[in-house]
Design a protein around this motif. Structure first.
Motif, PDB file in Angstrom:
ATOM      1  N   VAL A   1      -6.904 -11.782   4.763  1.00  0.00           N
ATOM      2  CA  VAL A   1      -5.553 -11.381   5.128  1.00  0.00           C
ATOM      3  C   VAL A   1      -4.649 -11.714   3.951  1.00  0.00           C
ATOM      4  CG1 VAL A   1      -3.673 -11.677   6.791  1.00  0.00           C
ATOM      5  CG2 VAL A   1      -6.037 -11.943   7.536  1.00  0.00           C
TER       6      VAL A   1
ATOM      7  N   THR B   1      -2.886 -13.967   9.832  1.00  0.00           N
ATOM      8  CA  THR B   1      -1.453 -13.723   9.682  1.00  0.00           C
ATOM      9  C   THR B   1      -0.649 -14.913  10.169  1.00  0.00           C
ATOM     10  OG1 THR B   1      -1.766 -11.340   9.915  1.00  0.00           O
ATOM     11  CG2 THR B   1       0.427 -12.197  10.380  1.00  0.00           C
TER      12      THR B   1
ATOM     13  N   SER C   1      -0.535 -11.421   2.277  1.00  0.00           N
ATOM     14  CA  SER C   1       0.877 -11.094   2.459  1.00  0.00           C
ATOM     15  C   SER C   1       1.387 -10.563   1.123  1.00  0.00           C
ATOM     16  CB  SER C   1       1.684 -12.313   2.917  1.00  0.00           C
ATOM     17  OG  SER C   1       1.675 -13.308   1.935  1.00  0.00           O
TER      18      SER C   1
ATOM     19  N   MET D   1       1.717  -7.264   5.722  1.00  0.00           N
ATOM     20  CA  MET D   1       0.435  -7.949   5.876  1.00  0.00           C
ATOM     21  C   MET D   1      -0.685  -6.923   5.781  1.00  0.00           C
ATOM     22  SD  MET D   1       1.614 -10.956   6.164  1.00  0.00           S
ATOM     23  CE  MET D   1       0.175 -11.925   6.523  1.00  0.00           C
TER      24      MET D   1
END
Length: 123
Positions: free
Chosen positions: A55, A107, A57, A39
């Motif tokens: 954010v 997240t 991934s 992350m």
């Protein structure tokens, strides 16, 4: 506005393709595949406050972005409008709370929707 929508659609399709490649690489025998992710959180800083954040991934296997969450706790239009009626109708903020919690909340949102949107279980 049209450019923003086109860029958003292109990014979403690219992230879905990356997720599908992950499933193919892992020889997916079932609907959901386990996938290791890293992350990354970044903020736009102004003075001592963070108003906007992102954010993402990223797959640890192929280093491709699988999902993003763009967050904001400030709107210049709402801040400049004295009319509270306008503020109640205008939706622009998707994060209430401290700027430092943006990364954790973003997240959580990404992990929460990973199986539904990407058929991946992030680990």
């Amino acid at each position: 506005m049209k450019l923003k929508q086109a860029a958003s659609e292109a990014a979403t399709e690219n992230m879905k393709a990356s997720a599908n490649n992950m499933m193919l690489q892992n020889g997916a025998q079932k609907n959901t595949t386990s996938c290791g992710v890293s992350m990354d959180v970044t903020w736009q800083k102004r003075d001592y406050s963070f108003f906007n954040g992102c954010v993402s991934s990223i797959s640890v296997d192929n280093e491709k972005v699988l999902d993003i969450e763009i967050m904001s706790n400030f709107c210049r239009m709402c801040n400049n409008m004295p009319n509270s009626n306008y503020r109640s109708k205008h939706v622009c903020q998707n994060h209430k709370g401290s700027s430092s919690s943006m990364g954790k909340v973003g997240t959580y949102r990404i992990f929460e929707r990973s199986e539904v949107t990407r058929n991946l279980q992030y680990t």
